[in-house]
Design an enzyme around this catalytic site. Structure first.
Site, short mmCIF file in Angstrom:
data_model
loop_
_atom_site.label_atom_id
_atom_site.label_comp_id
_atom_site.label_asym_id
_atom_site.label_seq_id
_atom_site.Cartn_x
_atom_site.Cartn_y
_atom_site.Cartn_z
CB CYS A 134 -5.51 -1.50 -1.64
SG CYS A 134 -6.82 -0.72 -0.70
CG ASN A 179 -0.34 -0.27 2.60
OD1 ASN A 179 0.65 -0.58 2.74
ND2 ASN A 179 -1.03 0.20 3.44
CD GLU A 193 -5.46 -6.02 -0.82
OE1 GLU A 193 -4.92 -4.77 -0.68
OE2 GLU A 193 -6.04 -6.41 -0.03
CB CYS A 205 -10.69 -2.56 0.93
SG CYS A 205 -10.17 -2.10 -0.53
CB ALA A 207 -0.55 14.59 2.77
CD GLU A 257 -1.64 4.56 4.78
OE1 GLU A 257 -1.17 5.67 5.55
OE2 GLU A 257 -2.23 3.73 4.87
CE1 TYR A 288 -4.38 11.64 5.84
CE2 TYR A 288 -6.35 11.18 6.96
CZ TYR A 288 -5.10 11.80 6.74
OH TYR A 288 -4.57 11.95 8.30
N1 THU Z 1 -5.09 -1.44 2.61
C1 THU Z 1 -4.78 -2.39 1.79
O1 THU Z 1 -3.60 -2.07 1.19
N2 THU Z 1 -5.33 -3.43 1.47
C2 THU Z 1 -6.32 -3.85 2.03
O2 THU Z 1 -6.92 -5.13 1.99
C3 THU Z 1 -7.04 -3.19 3.15
C4 THU Z 1 -6.50 -1.87 3.23
C5 THU Z 1 -4.79 -0.19 3.13
C6 THU Z 1 -4.96 1.09 2.47
C7 THU Z 1 -4.34 2.04 3.39
O3 THU Z 1 -3.39 2.27 3.04
C8 THU Z 1 -4.24 1.25 4.64
O4 THU Z 1 -4.40 -0.20 4.41
C9 THU Z 1 -5.35 1.54 5.62
O5 THU Z 1 -6.80 1.23 5.10
#
Ligand code: THU
Length: 160
Positions: free
Chosen positions: A72, A61, A74, A111, A65, A63, A67
């Site tokens: 993700c 993942n 995956e 998610c 600033a 991220e 949001y």
């Molecule tokens: N996230 C993933 O990368 N994969 C998932 O299956 C669940 C959530 C990440 C997104 C974000 O960077 C952090 O987890 C919190 O939501």
């Protein structure tokens, strides 16, 4: 606490109990935890998938600033395949998570957005993608494919 999952799955107590090829795949997913960029959530996620050709693709993942721009793990791994292959067969997808501030003991559940994208990749390859979900150092669950997590999903079948 251990969740009772309301879908078909198989449980492995530790990474050592996985078949050897899946052990290696899960280790590649764990390696990705080092590259995950998660200063806002502290939720680090690593993914690794295997192709029938033997190639392994990974993701983590990323991220931001701002949001909503967070991406993700995956989807990074899957889009890596989509941007380098016109056809493919993904034979397994391993996902693991780690939080340096809070011990995660339950498997990382993709998610909703990632479930939708995994469904599209299953459709593209015409076969389910076995999923191995974990949190680093804890038990792992195996699902036959995304239908267990996204039954009766929205798909290309509704558009054409
Ligand atoms: N996230 C993933 O990368 N994969 C998932 O299956 C669940 C959530 C990440 C997104 C974000 O960077 C952090 O987890 C919190 O939501």
């Amino acid at each position: 606490m251990s969740t009772t999952f309301p879908f078909k799955h198989e449980t492995f107590q530790s990474i050592k109990d996985l078949p050897s090829d899946i052990q290696s795949l899960m280790l590649r997913a764990e390696e990705q935890l080092d590259y995950a960029y998660a200063p806002y959530s502290n939720f680090y996620v690593g993914s690794a998938l295997s192709l029938e050709s033997g190639e392994i693709y990974t993701g983590c993942n990323q991220e931001n600033a701002s949001y909503p721009l967070c991406m993700c793990s995956e989807r990074v791994a899957l889009y890596n395949v989509g941007t380098t292959h016109k056809t493919f067969k993904i034979t397994a997808l391993a996902i693991t998570a780690y939080n340096p501030k809070k011990e995660l003991t339950e498997p990382c559940m993709p998610c909703g957005a990632c479930r939708q994208v995994i469904q599209e990749f299953e459709h593209r390859q015409g076969a389910p993608i076995p999923l191995y979900l974990a949190s680093k150092g804890h038990y792992i669950i195996r699902l036959d494919g995304i239908t267990e997590l996204l039954p009766v999903g929205f798909s290309i079948d509704h558009l054409l």
